[in-house]
Design an enzyme around this catalytic site. Structure first.
Site, PDB file in Angstrom:
ATOM      1  N   HIS A   1       9.263  -3.267   3.527  1.00  0.00           N
ATOM      2  CA  HIS A   1       8.903  -3.522   2.129  1.00  0.00           C
ATOM      3  C   HIS A   1      10.162  -3.848   1.312  1.00  0.00           C
ATOM      4  O   HIS A   1      10.141  -4.723   0.442  1.00  0.00           O
ATOM      5  CB  HIS A   1       8.241  -2.284   1.513  1.00  0.00           C
ATOM      6  CG  HIS A   1       6.965  -1.856   2.184  1.00  0.00           C
ATOM      7  ND1 HIS A   1       6.868  -0.725   2.952  1.00  0.00           N
ATOM      8  CD2 HIS A   1       5.724  -2.419   2.186  1.00  0.00           C
ATOM      9  CE1 HIS A   1       5.619  -0.597   3.394  1.00  0.00           C
ATOM     10  NE2 HIS A   1       4.910  -1.605   2.952  1.00  0.00           N
TER      11      HIS A   1
ATOM     12  N   GLY B   1       5.006 -10.205   3.993  1.00  0.00           N
ATOM     13  CA  GLY B   1       5.722 -10.076   5.261  1.00  0.00           C
ATOM     14  C   GLY B   1       4.989 -10.783   6.389  1.00  0.00           C
ATOM     15  O   GLY B   1       3.757 -10.781   6.441  1.00  0.00           O
ATOM     16  N   GLN B   2       5.770 -11.362   7.291  1.00  0.00           N
ATOM     17  CA  GLN B   2       5.162 -12.026   8.454  1.00  0.00           C
ATOM     18  C   GLN B   2       4.679 -11.030   9.496  1.00  0.00           C
ATOM     19  O   GLN B   2       4.035 -11.406  10.463  1.00  0.00           O
ATOM     20  CB  GLN B   2       6.143 -13.018   9.060  1.00  0.00           C
ATOM     21  CG  GLN B   2       6.320 -14.228   8.148  1.00  0.00           C
ATOM     22  CD  GLN B   2       7.108 -15.324   8.798  1.00  0.00           C
ATOM     23  OE1 GLN B   2       8.185 -15.071   9.338  1.00  0.00           O
ATOM     24  NE2 GLN B   2       6.622 -16.535   8.745  1.00  0.00           N
TER      25      GLN B   2
ATOM     26  N   LEU C   1       6.662   3.398   1.597  1.00  0.00           N
ATOM     27  CA  LEU C   1       7.536   2.238   1.773  1.00  0.00           C
ATOM     28  C   LEU C   1       8.634   2.464   2.811  1.00  0.00           C
ATOM     29  O   LEU C   1       9.091   3.586   3.026  1.00  0.00           O
ATOM     30  CB  LEU C   1       8.159   1.870   0.421  1.00  0.00           C
ATOM     31  CG  LEU C   1       7.134   1.597  -0.694  1.00  0.00           C
ATOM     32  CD1 LEU C   1       7.846   1.346  -2.013  1.00  0.00           C
ATOM     33  CD2 LEU C   1       6.230   0.417  -0.337  1.00  0.00           C
ATOM     34  N   HIS C   2       9.040   1.381   3.428  1.00  0.00           N
ATOM     35  CA  HIS C   2      10.113   1.400   4.420  1.00  0.00           C
ATOM     36  C   HIS C   2      10.951   0.136   4.241  1.00  0.00           C
ATOM     37  O   HIS C   2      10.707  -0.669   3.322  1.00  0.00           O
ATOM     38  CB  HIS C   2       9.530   1.507   5.834  1.00  0.00           C
ATOM     39  CG  HIS C   2       8.437   0.502   6.109  1.00  0.00           C
ATOM     40  ND1 HIS C   2       8.662  -0.851   6.139  1.00  0.00           N
ATOM     41  CD2 HIS C   2       7.101   0.658   6.332  1.00  0.00           C
ATOM     42  CE1 HIS C   2       7.541  -1.486   6.399  1.00  0.00           C
ATOM     43  NE2 HIS C   2       6.561  -0.595   6.504  1.00  0.00           N
TER      44      HIS C   2
ATOM     45  N   LEU D   1       8.638  -2.259  11.782  1.00  0.00           N
ATOM     46  CA  LEU D   1       8.416  -1.178  10.821  1.00  0.00           C
ATOM     47  C   LEU D   1       6.991  -1.249  10.293  1.00  0.00           C
ATOM     48  O   LEU D   1       6.473  -2.332   9.999  1.00  0.00           O
ATOM     49  CB  LEU D   1       9.404  -1.290   9.664  1.00  0.00           C
ATOM     50  CG  LEU D   1      10.844  -0.993  10.035  1.00  0.00           C
ATOM     51  CD1 LEU D   1      11.754  -1.198   8.830  1.00  0.00           C
ATOM     52  CD2 LEU D   1      10.999   0.417  10.543  1.00  0.00           C
ATOM     53  N   SER D   2       6.382  -0.077  10.166  1.00  0.00           N
ATOM     54  CA  SER D   2       5.027   0.008   9.635  1.00  0.00           C
ATOM     55  C   SER D   2       4.831   1.399   9.046  1.00  0.00           C
ATOM     56  O   SER D   2       5.356   2.381   9.588  1.00  0.00           O
ATOM     57  CB  SER D   2       4.018  -0.200  10.774  1.00  0.00           C
ATOM     58  OG  SER D   2       2.733   0.266  10.371  1.00  0.00           O
TER      59      SER D   2
ATOM     60  N   MET E   1       0.839  -1.203   0.000  1.00  0.00           N
ATOM     61  CA  MET E   1       0.000   0.000   0.000  1.00  0.00           C
ATOM     62  C   MET E   1       0.876   1.256   0.000  1.00  0.00           C
ATOM     63  O   MET E   1       0.385   2.360   0.236  1.00  0.00           O
ATOM     64  CB  MET E   1      -0.936   0.001   1.203  1.00  0.00           C
ATOM     65  CG  MET E   1      -1.916  -1.169   1.156  1.00  0.00           C
ATOM     66  SD  MET E   1      -3.423  -0.863   2.066  1.00  0.00           S
ATOM     67  CE  MET E   1      -2.789  -0.596   3.703  1.00  0.00           C
TER      68      MET E   1
HETATM   69  P1  AMP Z   1       1.522  -2.855   3.426  1.00  0.00           P
HETATM   70  O1  AMP Z   1       2.073  -1.822   2.499  1.00  0.00           O
HETATM   71  O2  AMP Z   1       1.521  -2.434   4.866  1.00  0.00           O
HETATM   72  O3  AMP Z   1       0.213  -3.423   2.955  1.00  0.00           O
HETATM   73  O4  AMP Z   1       2.540  -4.063   3.386  1.00  0.00           O
HETATM   74  C1  AMP Z   1       2.910  -4.664   2.177  1.00  0.00           C
HETATM   75  C2  AMP Z   1       3.717  -5.896   2.463  1.00  0.00           C
HETATM   76  O5  AMP Z   1       4.868  -5.545   3.219  1.00  0.00           O
HETATM   77  C3  AMP Z   1       2.942  -6.925   3.293  1.00  0.00           C
HETATM   78  O6  AMP Z   1       3.257  -8.228   2.822  1.00  0.00           O
HETATM   79  C4  AMP Z   1       3.485  -6.699   4.672  1.00  0.00           C
HETATM   80  O7  AMP Z   1       3.402  -7.831   5.506  1.00  0.00           O
HETATM   81  C5  AMP Z   1       4.922  -6.356   4.367  1.00  0.00           C
HETATM   82  N1  AMP Z   1       5.508  -5.628   5.511  1.00  0.00           N
HETATM   83  C6  AMP Z   1       5.069  -4.482   6.065  1.00  0.00           C
HETATM   84  N2  AMP Z   1       5.827  -4.141   7.135  1.00  0.00           N
HETATM   85  C7  AMP Z   1       6.748  -5.120   7.254  1.00  0.00           C
HETATM   86  C8  AMP Z   1       7.826  -5.365   8.178  1.00  0.00           C
HETATM   87  N3  AMP Z   1       8.092  -4.550   9.184  1.00  0.00           N
HETATM   88  N4  AMP Z   1       8.577  -6.475   7.991  1.00  0.00           N
HETATM   89  C9  AMP Z   1       8.303  -7.339   6.968  1.00  0.00           C
HETATM   90  N5  AMP Z   1       7.324  -7.161   6.077  1.00  0.00           N
HETATM   91  C10 AMP Z   1       6.553  -6.072   6.216  1.00  0.00           C
END
Ligand code: AMP
Length: 285
Positions: free
Chosen positions: A37, A147-148, A33-34, A184-185, A30
Site C-alpha cells: 500500500h 496495485g498489479q 496496511l503494508h 505482500l498482502s 481495505m
Molecule cells: P487492499 O487493501 O488489499 O484492497 O489493496 C488496496 C490496494 O493496494 C489495491 O490497489 C492493491 O492492488 C494494492 N496492493 C495490495 N498489496 C499489494 C502489493 N503487494 N503490491 C502492490 N500493490 C498492492
C-alpha cells in the site's frame, strides 16, 4: 494529515485543495496496511497531488462464506503509517456512512469478471467496482492508483473508467514482495509459519514459468501444468486456479505471442492467496 469518516467532510477537504489549484490523487484500500500500500502512496506523492487514501472494508465485495468479519483491521496503526508516509487526507467511513440504505443500484461488470477471481468469487467484482465508483464520486480524483497484485481488479477498474467516461486516470503500480518473494498482502498475517514458508511456492513457480517463457516456451498449457504440478508436489496448498490469459482483455491464450498474465490463486488452510506475473517482451531502448 486530515482525517475523517464523513463523506461531507471529505468533500470539503478536497474542494478546498482544488480551489487552490491542487490535483487530487486517490488510493482506495481495505486497510491493515503494508509496504505494498505504501508503494502506492509513494507513487501518488510523485504526482505532486494532494493524496487521499481511503480505508474501507467493503461488505459488498465479500461472499457469504468469505472473511469479511475476520478481515484484519487496525485503524490507528494504519493512520500512523499513512501519516508518516505523507498522505494528506485519510478517509475511513463506516459501513453506515457508505451504505445508509440498502443498495438498489450497482455497477455491473461484464466479461472481464467471468474468469479468474471473478469466476471463483461470484459478485466480488460487482462489489469492488460499485464501491470504487462511489469512492470516485466522493473524492473526484484526477489520478487513482491500483496495485498489479490485484491485476484483474486493475483491468476491470480501468475498463469501467473508459466505459463510463469517468475523468480519472488509472495508474498501475508493480507488485511489492517480501525479500523471499512472497507478495505482500493483508491476509498474510493469517498464515502459520509453516504455511508462510510453503506459500513461497507461488512466486517461485511464477519465476520458473517466466524462465521457461524466456527460454522460448510459448505453450500456455505447458506453463500452467508446470506451475500446478509444482504447487501440488511441494506444498499442501489447494489450487483455486492457475491460468495464462491475455494481459489486456483476459481472453484465453494458447500460444503466448502477445503479453500474457500468468495468474494464480491458492488456499493455504483458510487463507486464499493470489499472485501473478505479466510476461511481455521488453521494448528495445
Ligand atoms: P487492499 O487493501 O488489499 O484492497 O489493496 C488496496 C490496494 O493496494 C489495491 O490497489 C492493491 O492492488 C494494492 N496492493 C495490495 N498489496 C499489494 C502489493 N503487494 N503490491 C502492490 N500493490 C498492492
Amino acid at each position: 494529515m486530515k482525517r475523517t469518516s464523513y463523506i461531507s467532510e471529505l468533500r470539503e477537504i478536497v474542494a478546498m485543495e482544488r480551489r487552490q489549484g491542487k490535483k487530487i490523487a486517490f488510493i482506495p484500500t481495505m486497510g491493515y496496511l503494508h509496504q505494498g500500500h505504501l508503494a502506492l502512496v509513494e507513487r501518488a506523492k510523485q504526482s505532486g497531488s494532494f493524496v487521499v487514501l481511503s480505508i474501507f472494508v467493503n461488505p459488498l465485495q465479500f461472499g457469504p462464506n468469505e472473511d469479511y468479519s475476520s478481515y484484519p483491521r487496525d485503524l490507528e496503526r494504519d493512520a500512523h503509517l499513512v501519516e508518516i508516509a505523507g498522505v494528506d487526507a485519510l478517509f475511513h467511513p463506516t459501513s453506515a456512512e457508505m451504505y445508509p440504505r440498502p443498495m438498489v443500484t450497482y455497477v455491473e461488470v461484464g466479461q472481464l469478471d467471468s474468469v479468474l477471481c471473478g469466476a471463483k468469487r461470484p459478485g466480488h467484482f460487482r462489489g469492488v467496482v460499485t464501491v470504487v465508483s462511489k469512492l470516485f464520486h466522493i473524492v473526484q480524483p484526477d489520478f487513482a492508483f491500483f496495485g498489479q497484485k490485484d491485476y484483474q481488479q486493475y483491468l476491470i477498474i480501468q475498463r469501467m473508467v473508459k466505459d463510463l467516461n469517468l475523468p480519472v486516470e488509472i495508474i498501475p503500480v508493480p507488485i511489492v514482495r517480501e525479500q523471499d518473494g512472497l507478495a505482500l498482502s493483508s491476509r498474510n498475517v493469517f498464515l502459520t509459519s509453516e504455511q508462510r514458508q510453503e506459500a513461497l511456492i507461488l512466486s517461485q513457480s511464477l519465476n520458473e514459468a517466466e524462465m521457461l517463457w524466456r527460454a522460448g516456451e510459448r505453450s500456455a498449457r505447458v506453463l500452467e501444468t508446470r506451475i500446478r504440478d509444482r504447487i501440488t508436489r511441494e506444498s499442501q496448498g489447494i489450487i483455486d486456479y492457475v491460468e495464462v490469459r491475455d494481459a489486456e482483455d483476459l481472453s484465453e491464450v494458447t500460444n503466448m505471442e502477445n503479453p500474457v498474465l500468468v495468474a494464480l490463486a491458492v488456499r493455504f488452510g483458510s487463507t486464499r492467496l493470489i499472485d501473478n506475473k505479466v510476461m511481455e517482451v521488453e521494448p528495445l531502448v
